[in-house]
Design an enzyme around this catalytic site. Structure first.
Site, PDB file in Angstrom:
ATOM      1  N   PHE A  56       0.807  -1.214   0.000  1.00  0.00           N
ATOM      2  CA  PHE A  56       0.000   0.000   0.000  1.00  0.00           C
ATOM      3  C   PHE A  56       0.841   1.265   0.000  1.00  0.00           C
ATOM      4  CE2 PHE A  56       0.394  -1.318   4.461  1.00  0.00           C
ATOM      5  CZ  PHE A  56       0.929  -0.183   5.042  1.00  0.00           C
ATOM      6  N   TYR A  84      -3.972   1.406  12.519  1.00  0.00           N
ATOM      7  CA  TYR A  84      -5.102   2.296  12.275  1.00  0.00           C
ATOM      8  C   TYR A  84      -6.406   1.818  12.893  1.00  0.00           C
ATOM      9  CZ  TYR A  84      -1.933   4.767   9.248  1.00  0.00           C
ATOM     10  OH  TYR A  84      -0.872   5.491   8.785  1.00  0.00           O
TER      11      TYR A  84
END
Length: 343
Positions: free
Chosen positions: A110, A157
């Site tokens: 990512f 996260y």
């Protein structure tokens, strides 16, 4: 008119804040160029037990605090710039890293720092600019070290993820290379203290009528704030406010010292950041008038009057400029008559 201290708080903002944009998803360090595939990074060697370190080299950095934070050092590096590099990463250090970030479940990449160019990602450890897994996972590494990190959602996260690249409750895997680690040689807090001291000294000179010395002290305060990289949000706001106050005070001192051009330049720098600064507009008007730039003086003072229509000082200066313009017009008429012999 000497300005007092004004500190305006400003909101946090960083492309790599822990809750920031997709590039921030990593908030970690750099990796060696393609040293391992996704499958190697997330290999089953990750220990399932809660031991501190297993025989494959993985360390459990989460301890008894819950969540998953694992680290494995792949290589210890050699440091060329040993004098300028600290021995290991500690809180407060300025760290430069390269990294590759992947979703551990799928191995999908990512983010990668080198995809954005050769410059490594820099951040100050312990300031909350990156995810928790980075804040803790890099501690103890040295410049040149390469390591793998596995950060559970509690250290990344969380349940919200970081759309669109990081899904909720995602475990992240990073390959990280520490490029450099430098101790803060001159913290922003120290620079702010020096700038405050110069400002106080300048005000003392001004009040004593030593206007050139005052201007020099204010300039020294501005020099102290030339470089404030790494400032925390509150420090950044204070530095901005202090720069504005120093420029305004410098303009006042330079006007009294007879340096109208320097005063105009100082006011212009204030107005770049705050076009509605009434003090900067007023002092710019005074400076332009001293330089004989009466139209520019009238414009600056007129803008100041729009902000504060009832200020008597602005009204007086506008009247003085208008009178000067009338006098200049009369002189031009006399000169014209003398040149052409007209009665």
């Amino acid at each position: 008119m000497i300005d007092g201290d004004t500190v305006v708080e400003q909101g946090k903002g960083s492309d790599l804040a822990a809750t920031g944009a997709a590039a921030a998803a990593a908030a970690v360090a750099a990796v060696a160029p393609a040293t391992a595939s996704a499958s190697t990074t997330v290999a089953g060697a990750v220990p399932a037990t809660d031991t501190r370190k297993d025989n494959t080299g993985w360390e459990n950095l989460a301890g008894d605090g819950g969540g998953k934070l694992l680290r494995r050092v792949l290589a210890r590096g050699e440091v060329e710039d040993a004098e300028a590099t600290t021995t290991e990463v500690t809180e407060g250090c300025l760290v430069a890293v390269h990294y590759v970030g992947r979703l551990r479940k799928t191995g999908e990449q990512f983010d990668a720092s080198r995809d954005r160019g050769p410059r490594p990602f820099e951040f100050v450890v312990g300031r909350g600019d990156v995810i928790r897994g980075w804040e803790r996972g890099l501690l103890g590494l040295r410049a040149g070290d390469r390591a793998e990190l596995v950060c559970g959602p509690e250290y990344a996260y969380g349940s919200t993820g970081n759309p669109p690249t990081i899904p909720p409750d995602a475990t992240l895997a990073f390959e990280v290379e520490v490029i450099s680690c430098r101790a803060p040689e001159d913290p922003v807090a120290s620079k702010l203290e020096r700038a405050d001291a110069h400002k106080a000294a300048g005000t003392a000179h001004f009040q004593a009528g030593r206007f050139a010395a005052a201007a020099a002290a204010y300039a020294a305060g501005l020099d102290a704030l030339t470089y404030t990289w790494g400032a925390a949000p509150g420090e950044a706001a204070r530095a901005t406010a202090l720069r504005q106050a120093l420029q305004l005070n410098a303009a006042a001192a330079l006007l009294r010292a007879g340096d109208a051009r320097g005063a105009a330049d100082a006011c212009a720098r204030v107005l770049e950041k705050d076009p509605a600064s009434i003090k900067a507009l007023y002092r710019l008007g005074l400076a332009r008038a001293e330089l004989g730039e009466l139209d520019a003086a009238e414009e600056a003072l007129g803008m100041a009057q729009k902000i504060d229509p009832d200020d008597p000082a602005i009204e007086r200066e506008l009247a003085r400029v208008a009178e000067k313009k009338v006098q200049d017009a009369e002189r031009e008429k006399k000169l014209y008559r003398a040149m052409f012999g007209r009665a």
